[in-house]
Enzyme design. Structure first.
Site, PDB file in Angstrom:
ATOM      1  N   HIS A  86       0.702  -1.147  -0.073  1.00 36.32           N
ATOM      2  CA  HIS A  86       0.001   0.044   0.083  1.00 36.32           C
ATOM      3  C   HIS A  86       0.976   1.228   0.070  1.00 36.32           C
ATOM      4  O   HIS A  86       1.312   1.663   1.048  1.00 36.32           O
ATOM      5  CB  HIS A  86      -0.823  -0.155   1.187  1.00 36.32           C
ATOM      6  CG  HIS A  86      -1.874   1.012   1.363  1.00 36.32           C
ATOM      7  ND1 HIS A  86      -3.051   0.895   2.009  1.00 36.32           N
ATOM      8  CD2 HIS A  86      -1.959   2.248   0.737  1.00 36.32           C
ATOM      9  CE1 HIS A  86      -3.773   2.039   1.833  1.00 36.32           C
ATOM     10  NE2 HIS A  86      -3.300   2.951   1.115  1.00 36.32           N
ATOM     11  N   HIS A 140       1.373   5.017  -2.679  1.00 37.56           N
ATOM     12  CA  HIS A 140       0.859   5.739  -3.762  1.00 37.56           C
ATOM     13  C   HIS A 140       2.034   6.099  -4.481  1.00 37.56           C
ATOM     14  O   HIS A 140       2.787   7.058  -3.439  1.00 37.56           O
ATOM     15  CB  HIS A 140      -0.094   6.862  -3.585  1.00 37.56           C
ATOM     16  CG  HIS A 140      -1.545   6.244  -2.898  1.00 37.56           C
ATOM     17  ND1 HIS A 140      -2.439   5.934  -3.357  1.00 37.56           N
ATOM     18  CD2 HIS A 140      -1.611   5.763  -1.499  1.00 37.56           C
ATOM     19  CE1 HIS A 140      -3.423   5.130  -2.500  1.00 37.56           C
ATOM     20  NE2 HIS A 140      -2.781   5.296  -1.366  1.00 37.56           N
ATOM     21  N   HIS A 176      -9.335   0.609  -1.343  1.00 35.65           N
ATOM     22  CA  HIS A 176      -9.329   1.448   0.048  1.00 35.65           C
ATOM     23  C   HIS A 176     -10.706   1.307   0.534  1.00 35.65           C
ATOM     24  O   HIS A 176     -11.701   1.592  -0.228  1.00 35.65           O
ATOM     25  CB  HIS A 176      -9.071   2.838  -0.216  1.00 35.65           C
ATOM     26  CG  HIS A 176      -7.644   3.060  -0.347  1.00 35.65           C
ATOM     27  ND1 HIS A 176      -6.730   2.462  -1.457  1.00 35.65           N
ATOM     28  CD2 HIS A 176      -6.672   4.093   0.059  1.00 35.65           C
ATOM     29  CE1 HIS A 176      -5.547   3.057  -1.326  1.00 35.65           C
ATOM     30  NE2 HIS A 176      -5.501   3.907  -0.458  1.00 35.65           N
ATOM     31  N   GLU A 179     -10.987   3.406   5.686  1.00 41.64           N
ATOM     32  CA  GLU A 179     -10.073   4.305   6.196  1.00 41.64           C
ATOM     33  C   GLU A 179     -10.983   5.512   7.187  1.00 41.64           C
ATOM     34  O   GLU A 179     -10.732   5.502   8.239  1.00 41.64           O
ATOM     35  CB  GLU A 179      -9.402   4.828   5.058  1.00 41.64           C
ATOM     36  CG  GLU A 179      -8.290   5.872   5.516  1.00 41.64           C
ATOM     37  CD  GLU A 179      -7.617   6.465   4.386  1.00 41.64           C
ATOM     38  OE1 GLU A 179      -8.057   6.832   3.191  1.00 41.64           O
ATOM     39  OE2 GLU A 179      -6.408   7.104   4.520  1.00 41.64           O
ATOM     40  N   ASP A 197       1.732   4.206   2.728  1.00 40.56           N
ATOM     41  CA  ASP A 197       0.801   4.910   2.193  1.00 40.56           C
ATOM     42  C   ASP A 197       1.373   6.188   1.206  1.00 40.56           C
ATOM     43  O   ASP A 197       1.408   5.971  -0.029  1.00 40.56           O
ATOM     44  CB  ASP A 197      -0.333   5.516   3.076  1.00 40.56           C
ATOM     45  CG  ASP A 197      -1.580   5.601   2.613  1.00 40.56           C
ATOM     46  OD1 ASP A 197      -1.829   5.384   1.324  1.00 40.56           O
ATOM     47  OD2 ASP A 197      -2.466   6.136   3.318  1.00 40.56           O
ATOM     48  N   ASP A 198       1.621   7.159   2.027  1.00 40.19           N
ATOM     49  CA  ASP A 198       2.363   8.253   1.251  1.00 40.19           C
ATOM     50  C   ASP A 198       3.451   8.759   1.993  1.00 40.19           C
ATOM     51  O   ASP A 198       3.348   9.718   2.774  1.00 40.19           O
ATOM     52  CB  ASP A 198       1.255   9.453   1.018  1.00 40.19           C
ATOM     53  CG  ASP A 198      -0.015   8.871   0.204  1.00 40.19           C
ATOM     54  OD1 ASP A 198      -0.004   8.820  -0.977  1.00 40.19           O
ATOM     55  OD2 ASP A 198      -1.044   8.378   0.869  1.00 40.19           O
TER      56      ASP A 198
HETATM   57  N1  HPA Z   1      -6.686   7.463   0.990  1.00 39.69           N
HETATM   58  C1  HPA Z   1      -7.291   7.384  -0.190  1.00 39.69           C
HETATM   59  N2  HPA Z   1      -6.855   7.981  -1.160  1.00 39.69           N
HETATM   60  C2  HPA Z   1      -5.291   8.178  -1.209  1.00 39.69           C
HETATM   61  C3  HPA Z   1      -4.563   7.951  -0.049  1.00 39.69           C
HETATM   62  C4  HPA Z   1      -5.246   7.356   1.044  1.00 39.69           C
HETATM   63  O1  HPA Z   1      -4.720   7.240   2.196  1.00 39.69           O
HETATM   64  N3  HPA Z   1      -3.345   8.430  -0.237  1.00 39.69           N
HETATM   65  C5  HPA Z   1      -3.289   8.867  -1.626  1.00 39.69           C
HETATM   66  N4  HPA Z   1      -4.505   8.542  -1.976  1.00 39.69           N
HETATM   67 ZN    ZN Z   2      -3.808   4.678   0.610  1.00 41.58          ZN
END
Ligand code: HPA
Ligand code: ZN
Length: 322
Positions: free
Chosen positions: A9, A11, A192, A195, A273-274
């Site tokens: 996971h 991006h 996703h 969240e 994630d990011d």
């Molecule tokens: N959630 C949803 N979309 C996203 C995320 C996330 O954590 N990071 C980049 N796009």
């Molecule tokens: Zn994500």
């Protein structure tokens, strides 16, 4: 932490460090509304998912060329390999780039070249990577279908589809048809769910999109029956601890429900994630949960093994990593 693991996971656009935002802005003649890297970094105070997405999409404006996507991907793999990642399944958001006039070939060719470069440079570590095309759930189902059609010539380099962006109000059910089509094309499926959105979205992702993994999934704990099902079916959850704290799901890492998810017997993995926005790559997420949640080395080994098991690698490569 140098435990061999897979990152499931991440991006790619979220791996663009502030320094690279400035470098690409200069190279591509894009004007930024910040005067320095430090000023940009100071904006990385988020209250929720949308406040992050606003700056994440704005920064993407600097990504223009095949070379940009190549350098971004190679840099991510280099850093991840250093942190013990042996395989990465990388999300990308083509709709966000197509909207700026960047074409699908530049995106996919750039990303694939970056993977090749990263693999070659990280040859010692034996890192590998795959690409997962994500649909933006706050855009229409038709736009998702158009995007999949545009990606069809490149499916030899795309392993699956995913679903990301603003979750609440955009349930998985909106994308049933495009996920059906993706499966017909031989693609794997993840999404996703849970969240910020409700546990019900996790159910929809499983029942309607027929996903093989749930990205995040932390809100599943609100629904004991769903937890039973996730345990029974051993559905992998790609949990992103630092992300969840930075986007306000938990006030501090010590409050994260990762230990509860594990105690429930769920198949948990740990991911970044990011990482350029949330303060750490995969290895740093592992170290942070060890420090703040008291996970033992044995538990972390189990989570790392889960990530290999939950990956889309073939059986042989999985056993080589376990
Ligand atoms: N959630 C949803 N979309 C996203 C995320 C996330 O954590 N990071 C980049 N796009
Ligand atoms: Zn994500």
């Amino acid at each position: 932490m140098d435990i061999p693991k897979a990152e499931l996971h991440v991006h790619i656009e979220g791996t663009m460090e502030p320094e690279m935002v400035f470098e690409l802005a200069r190279r591509n003649d894009v004007e930024l509304p910040y005067s320095s890297v430090a000023e940009l970094r100071s904006r990385y105070e988020f209250s929720d998912l949308q406040s992050f997405l606003d700056i994440y999409y704005a920064n993407m404006a600097v990504l223009r060329t095949r070379r940009d996507f190549r350098e971004l991907t190679a840099a991510y793999l280099r850093e991840s390999a250093r942190q013990g990642v042996r395989h990465a399944e990388i999300f990308f958001d083509p709709q966000a780039h197509l909207a700026r006039g960047v074409e699908m070939p530049a995106i996919v060719d750039g990303l694939s070249e970056g993977i090749t470069e990263g693999i070659t440079e990280g040859a010692g570590s034996g890192v590998t990577a795959e690409l997962i095309l994500c649909f933006l759930r706050d855009q229409s189902a038709e736009s998702a279908m158009d995007t999949l059609r545009l990606a069809e010539p490149f499916l030899d380099r795309i392993i699956g589809v995913g679903l990301d962006s603003a979750e609440v109000g955009h349930p998985p059910s909106k994308f049933t048809e495009v996920f059906d089509r993706a499966r017909e094309l031989g693609l794997r499926a993840v999404a996703h769910a849970g969240e910020e959105g409700p546990a019900e979205y996790v159910r929809e992702a499983l029942d309607l999109l027929r996903v093989e993994r749930v990205d995040h999934g932390i809100r599943a704990l609100d629904d004991p029956e769903l937890v039973d099902r996730l345990r029974r079916e051993q559905v992998p959850l790609t949990v992103c601890p630092l992300s969840n704290v930075r986007l306000g799901s938990f006030s501090h890492l010590s409050q994260h429900t990762l230990p509860r998810l594990m105690a429930e017997g769920l198949m948990v993995t740990i991911n970044s994630d990011d990482p350029a926005y949330f303060g750490g790559y995969a290895g740093e997420n592992f170290s942070a949960v060890r420090e703040h949640l008291g996970l033992t080395r044995e538990q972390l080994r189990q989570v790392a093994a889960n990530s290999v098991q939950a990956s889309f690698l073939d059986r042989e490569r999985k056993s080589a990593l376990l």
